[in-house]
Design an enzyme around this catalytic site. Structure first.
Site, PDB file in Angstrom:
ATOM      1  N   ASP A 121       1.335  -1.394  -0.101  1.00 29.95           N
ATOM      2  CA  ASP A 121      -0.038  -0.058  -0.646  1.00 29.95           C
ATOM      3  C   ASP A 121       0.747   1.416   0.153  1.00 29.95           C
ATOM      4  O   ASP A 121       0.458   2.261   0.307  1.00 29.95           O
ATOM      5  CB  ASP A 121      -1.294  -0.068   1.485  1.00 29.95           C
ATOM      6  N   ASP A 176       4.687  -9.189   9.374  1.00 33.53           N
ATOM      7  CA  ASP A 176       5.288  -7.701   8.952  1.00 33.53           C
ATOM      8  C   ASP A 176       6.288  -7.547   8.930  1.00 33.53           C
ATOM      9  O   ASP A 176       6.960  -8.420   8.659  1.00 33.53           O
ATOM     10  CB  ASP A 176       4.231  -7.227  10.152  1.00 33.53           C
ATOM     11  N   ASP A 269      -6.347  -7.887  13.685  1.00 29.43           N
ATOM     12  CA  ASP A 269      -6.352  -9.555  13.882  1.00 29.43           C
ATOM     13  C   ASP A 269      -6.775 -10.449  15.357  1.00 29.43           C
ATOM     14  O   ASP A 269      -7.158 -11.026  15.436  1.00 29.43           O
ATOM     15  CB  ASP A 269      -4.912  -9.034  14.612  1.00 29.43           C
TER      16      ASP A 269
END
Length: 524
Positions: A121, A176, A269
């Site tokens: 993104d 991540d 999450d």
């Protein structure tokens, strides 16, 4: 019989000089003024609530110690390996994106069964770096895609949801940008899914740069407490626990049957975790499998991360707690879910307590020591001593040199207190329904003390919160002075935790921004 020969009857205790003096003193001082009640009622109410959460921490330690011998084992071995998709969500990660992609491509698994998605993104030069890195690995034979969105709709949850539309894997591993999965990650974990009721597996976070600074040492202790005590206690005692957003694997069907990724909270999450477990899926926690990650090295980034987690959990509580409490789940799950999702309410309570502490001390000093020792002291111990026990046990479980690490506990408590300003703002925003964007934690590829971050981009602004933190530090310094003047020496070490915590957070927030601006100006 024997005791009656030594002690006078209880009815005659008040005749003893020491008991008579205490009784008379407290009888004379039990007539509280309106101002006394105005201060003491909220003071003791807040202290009682914090003590209840402190007792819950003790309970988590008890549950962990009671169940720590339990080990999750795979029920069997998957005869046919399933197809797995590794999702790598990133946003403006020019310093670590290549490290992330290379680590994902080194994960051992049959090439024909492994798909990698770089969910990008980004709005800066990361896009070009990511595209080139993906193209390079695709030429080497990896099934890897660069999925770039021109908008951040839904933030990380939106990126994961979008990637799932194109994913071909039966299982979804998520890492991540700050994580470095080990080559044997999938080999160690995948067979646990031989149980068809397992919907998600979470592994323990490790720390690449734990020894980088005092801040990273404190962060590592905080995370160790979460992963050792909280996850261990909840999972192995049959309570719900949450996926941490990374270093875990989902069964795709568990995501879909639970309602998919939703982006109405900042902790997508935890939100999905509770919905999936309420839908009947079992979660496994594997503390013996460690996935290393880079800790934030800059104060404002650390505070932004903690604020996002604090706000997201309160949002999740508002969204899901009514459903959880009204469900047919066992009460032990409901109670633990309540304490887990609402724990961050302690931050605004701590701020309120901070302002009440000086007038409460003045009122209590006027009433004498008996009330302070019999009421205030037990409540303070229940609120604060549980923190030390919580992290002490976690360090003892993980490290042979845990005694050496105990020197950081007082400072860890100070940092926890110092976080109450920024986290209180986040909690109040959640309670009042104030929406905010997903503020990601910048990564700078800091792996050792030789690496530097201050001249790199992605620094966060401070705002006015550091000023408030410094003012609170001065306020508590004034309380320390009052304690010294009134010879209330036992309270001084505790009060200094507040002085150090608020002052450290405020000064480091301002210093890190100033240092970054100065070094950036030199490089231009």
């Amino acid at each position: 019989m024997f005791m009656s020969l030594i002690l006078p009857p209880v009815s005659h205790w008040y005749q003893l000089p020491v008991f008579r003096d205490i009784w008379n003193l407290n009888y004379q001082q039990s007539h509280l003024t309106g101002f006394d009640l105005f201060i003491l009622v909220p003071y003791l109410s807040i202290l009682t609530i914090l003590a209840v959460y402190g007792i819950h921490r003790y309970h988590l330690v008890f549950l962990y110690l009671k169940n720590k011998h339990k080990i999750a084992l795979p029920k069997g071995t998957l005869a046919v390996k399933p197809r797995v998709t590794i999702q790598l969500p990133i946003y403006n990660e020019m310093y670590v994106v290549e490290r992330l992609v290379e680590a994902a491509c080194q994960v051992r698994y049959p090439r024909e069964l492994l798909e990698i998605q770089l969910l990008d993104d980004s709005t800066d030069g990361t896009v070009d770096i990511a595209a080139a890195c993906v193209a390079r690995h695709r030429e080497l034979g990896f099934d890897i895609q660069h999925i770039h969105r021109s908008n951040r709709q839904g933030f990380k949850a939106g990126a994961l949801e979008n990637g799932l539309k194109f994913a071909t894997g039966e299982f979804i591993a998520i890492f991540d940008a700050d994580f470095i999965p080990a080559p044997g990650f999938l080999e160690e974990v995948i067979d646990y899914f031989s149980d068809p009721e397992v919907g998600m597996i979470q592994t323990r976070w490790g720390h690449i740069n734990r020894e980088y600074s005092l801040l990273t040492r404190i962060e590592s202790i905080l995370l160790d407490g979460h992963f050792v005590i909280e996850h261990g206690a909840r999972h192995f005692s049959g309570r719900f626990f949450n996926f941490n957003g990374t270093a875990g694997i989902w069964r795709r069907r568990a995501i879909e049957t639970a309602g998919g990724w939703q982006h109405d909270t900042l902790t997508e999450d935890t939100d999905l975790s509770y919905r999936a477990q309420m839908a009947g899926w079992n979660f496994l926690y594997l503390p013996h499998i460690v996935c290393p990650a880079e800790l934030p090295v800059e104060m404002n980034s650390f505070k932004a991360q903690q604020s996002r987690w604090a706000k997201g959990l309160i949002q999740t509580a508002i969204k899901l707690l009514p459903r959880i409490l009204a469900s047919d789940l066992p009460w032990k799950i409901k109670i633990e879910a309540f304490f887990h999702l609402t724990a961050n309410i302690s931050y605004p309570l701590m701020i309120a307590l901070s302002f009440l502490l000086l007038p409460a001390m003045i009122v209590r000093m006027g009433q004498g020591w008996f009330q302070m020792l019999s009421i205030d002291l037990p409540l303070w111990l229940a609120s604060t001593a549980s923190v030390s026990m919580f992290y002490l046990v976690a360090q003892r479980e993980l490290y042979p040199d845990w005694r050496m690490r105990m020197k950081y506990l007082p400072f860890l408590m100070s940092v926890g207190i110092g976080l109450s300003v920024s986290n209180s703002k986040a909690v109040m925003e959640a309670l009042f329904g104030i929406k905010s964007g997903f503020v990601r934690t910048p990564k700078y590829h800091i792996e050792s003390k030789k690496d530097h971050w201050a001249s790199k981009v992605y620094q966060r602004r401070t705002g006015v919160l550091p000023i408030l933190e410094l003012l609170l530090g001065l306020y508590f310094l004034r309380i320390v002075y009052y304690a010294i003047v009134n010879q209330n020496y036992p309270t001084i070490p505790f009060l200094m935790l507040f002085v150090v915590g608020f002052t450290y957070m405020g000064l480091m927030s301002l210093l890190h921004v100033s240092l970054h601006r100065w070094l950036r100006s030199l490089s231009q």
